[in-house]
Scaffold this motif. Sequence first.
Motif, PDB file in Angstrom:
ATOM      1  N   UNK A   1      13.356  28.054  16.814  1.00  0.00           N
ATOM      2  CA  UNK A   1      14.426  28.946  16.382  1.00  0.00           C
ATOM      3  C   UNK A   1      15.727  28.189  16.056  1.00  0.00           C
ATOM      4  N   UNK A   2      16.518  28.834  15.224  1.00  0.00           N
ATOM      5  CA  UNK A   2      17.716  28.180  14.702  1.00  0.00           C
ATOM      6  C   UNK A   2      18.673  27.764  15.804  1.00  0.00           C
ATOM      7  N   UNK A   3      18.799  28.590  16.860  1.00  0.00           N
ATOM      8  CA  UNK A   3      19.754  28.264  17.920  1.00  0.00           C
ATOM      9  C   UNK A   3      19.273  27.129  18.821  1.00  0.00           C
ATOM     10  N   UNK A   4      18.036  26.671  18.620  1.00  0.00           N
ATOM     11  CA  UNK A   4      17.508  25.546  19.404  1.00  0.00           C
ATOM     12  C   UNK A   4      17.360  24.286  18.550  1.00  0.00           C
ATOM     13  N   UNK A   5      17.871  24.296  17.335  1.00  0.00           N
ATOM     14  CA  UNK A   5      17.724  23.137  16.451  1.00  0.00           C
ATOM     15  C   UNK A   5      18.235  21.875  17.144  1.00  0.00           C
ATOM     16  N   UNK A   6      17.429  20.807  17.022  1.00  0.00           N
ATOM     17  CA  UNK A   6      17.837  19.563  17.670  1.00  0.00           C
ATOM     18  C   UNK A   6      17.031  18.401  17.101  1.00  0.00           C
ATOM     19  N   UNK A   7      17.611  17.199  17.176  1.00  0.00           N
ATOM     20  CA  UNK A   7      16.867  15.984  16.877  1.00  0.00           C
ATOM     21  C   UNK A   7      16.069  15.583  18.113  1.00  0.00           C
ATOM     22  N   UNK A   8      14.904  15.019  17.901  1.00  0.00           N
ATOM     23  CA  UNK A   8      14.069  14.549  19.009  1.00  0.00           C
ATOM     24  C   UNK A   8      13.852  13.056  18.839  1.00  0.00           C
ATOM     25  N   UNK A   9      14.226  12.285  19.845  1.00  0.00           N
ATOM     26  CA  UNK A   9      14.116  10.836  19.748  1.00  0.00           C
ATOM     27  C   UNK A   9      13.531  10.270  21.032  1.00  0.00           C
ATOM     28  N   UNK A  10      13.171   9.007  20.982  1.00  0.00           N
ATOM     29  CA  UNK A  10      12.652   8.326  22.162  1.00  0.00           C
ATOM     30  C   UNK A  10      13.785   8.175  23.180  1.00  0.00           C
ATOM     31  N   UNK A  11      13.579   8.598  24.432  1.00  0.00           N
ATOM     32  CA  UNK A  11      14.676   8.563  25.416  1.00  0.00           C
ATOM     33  C   UNK A  11      15.020   7.159  25.907  1.00  0.00           C
ATOM     34  N   UNK A  12      14.164   6.188  25.652  1.00  0.00           N
ATOM     35  CA  UNK A  12      14.465   4.812  26.028  1.00  0.00           C
ATOM     36  C   UNK A  12      14.245   4.476  27.489  1.00  0.00           C
ATOM     37  N   UNK A  13      13.629   5.381  28.261  1.00  0.00           N
ATOM     38  CA  UNK A  13      13.464   5.133  29.699  1.00  0.00           C
ATOM     39  C   UNK A  13      12.350   4.135  29.993  1.00  0.00           C
ATOM     40  N   UNK A  14      11.557   3.796  28.977  1.00  0.00           N
ATOM     41  CA  UNK A  14      10.483   2.821  29.163  1.00  0.00           C
ATOM     42  C   UNK A  14      10.897   1.405  28.740  1.00  0.00           C
ATOM     43  N   UNK A  15      12.167   1.205  28.404  1.00  0.00           N
ATOM     44  CA  UNK A  15      12.589  -0.075  27.851  1.00  0.00           C
ATOM     45  C   UNK A  15      12.390  -1.244  28.816  1.00  0.00           C
ATOM     46  N   UNK A  16      12.456  -0.991  30.108  1.00  0.00           N
ATOM     47  CA  UNK A  16      12.326  -2.066  31.092  1.00  0.00           C
ATOM     48  C   UNK A  16      10.879  -2.302  31.528  1.00  0.00           C
ATOM     49  N   UNK A  17       9.953  -1.532  30.976  1.00  0.00           N
ATOM     50  CA  UNK A  17       8.543  -1.706  31.369  1.00  0.00           C
ATOM     51  C   UNK A  17       8.000  -2.991  30.766  1.00  0.00           C
ATOM     52  N   UNK A  18       7.436  -3.896  31.577  1.00  0.00           N
ATOM     53  CA  UNK A  18       6.854  -5.117  31.019  1.00  0.00           C
ATOM     54  C   UNK A  18       5.557  -4.817  30.285  1.00  0.00           C
ATOM     55  N   UNK A  19       5.247  -5.622  29.309  1.00  0.00           N
ATOM     56  CA  UNK A  19       4.001  -5.450  28.568  1.00  0.00           C
ATOM     57  C   UNK A  19       2.824  -5.804  29.466  1.00  0.00           C
ATOM     58  N   UNK A  20       1.751  -5.030  29.311  1.00  0.00           N
ATOM     59  CA  UNK A  20       0.528  -5.360  30.030  1.00  0.00           C
ATOM     60  C   UNK A  20      -0.243  -6.426  29.272  1.00  0.00           C
ATOM     61  N   UNK A  21      -1.212  -7.035  29.913  1.00  0.00           N
ATOM     62  CA  UNK A  21      -2.033  -8.049  29.224  1.00  0.00           C
ATOM     63  C   UNK A  21      -2.869  -7.406  28.136  1.00  0.00           C
ATOM     64  N   UNK A  22      -3.238  -8.137  27.097  1.00  0.00           N
ATOM     65  CA  UNK A  22      -4.115  -7.579  26.060  1.00  0.00           C
ATOM     66  C   UNK A  22      -5.377  -7.016  26.687  1.00  0.00           C
ATOM     67  N   UNK A  23      -5.728  -5.792  26.272  1.00  0.00           N
ATOM     68  CA  UNK A  23      -6.876  -5.123  26.878  1.00  0.00           C
ATOM     69  C   UNK A  23      -8.166  -5.559  26.200  1.00  0.00           C
ATOM     70  N   UNK A  24      -9.226  -5.588  26.979  1.00  0.00           N
ATOM     71  CA  UNK A  24     -10.536  -5.848  26.415  1.00  0.00           C
ATOM     72  C   UNK A  24     -11.019  -4.608  25.695  1.00  0.00           C
ATOM     73  N   UNK A  25     -11.737  -4.773  24.589  1.00  0.00           N
ATOM     74  CA  UNK A  25     -12.260  -3.629  23.849  1.00  0.00           C
ATOM     75  C   UNK A  25     -13.340  -2.932  24.661  1.00  0.00           C
TER      76      UNK A  25
END
Length: 264
Positions: free
Chosen positions: A240-264
């Motif tokens: 609805x028009x009264x709820x119009x908003x942009x939706x973006x990534x909140x950035x709360x995962x920025x400090x998460x380290x990358x995991x090792x490459x996964x096996x298929x």
Amino acid sequence: MDQSPEADAPETAPADAAPSGKKRGDGGERKHLPVWQESILLLGIALVLAVVIKTFFVQAFYIPSPSMEPGLIRNDRILVQKVSYWFGGDPSRGDVVVFEDPGGWLTGEEPKPTGLASLLSKIGLYPTGGHLVKRVIGIEGDVIECCDEEGRILVNGEPVDESTYIADRKTCAGAGTGFGCSWSVGPVPDGKLFVLGDNRGASADSRAHMCQPDSEEDCTQSPWVDTDLVVGKVFSLVWPRDRWDWISNPGVFDDVPDGPPADD
């Protein structure tokens, strides 16, 4: 006084002169299409553009359940950006994505558009269903655990504060999951995603498709979503028009380290 023959000769126009009342050469009046033909032509062009936009750029969807509350509620209309993951890009942790049913994820009957709405939905001018909307929690190589003492999800051992967008939780389990507050899954395979709804107590998401801890070894359940099934990233709530908003990534995962490459 005698007049020369040239004086009595009638005036003659050059052979290539245009008839009286008409313009010469390329400057002549152009023939216009009748109004009804122009209307049909413009409508055809609009339909072609709509199909192209739906196919390659933006598509509208509606929210069929409360699984993404409080940010997205039932019957909200959203826009999905399809070019988000083109040219080798992949969904990131924290993105809200729309994806096709991996198989058996959709529950219940969704209302289907009829009449003119059905036609418009086929060309992207009316929000469609038949898809799921969730938040990406884990990508390739990630191990996801639930939960720490504060009830936070851990990704690769890093607790993630999602309090700005998830619903207040009365339970750690989601709809039909059968899991409580103690589970672990991963590493996430290459080309796959682990997704959760923001309303963790009422979302049949990846948790609902994990093998139970006491299940047999040949469990065929899979909590993963193939990245090829992702339609795109949600970028706007438009109705609805009264709820119009942009939706973006909140950035709360920025400090998460990358995991090792996964096996298929």
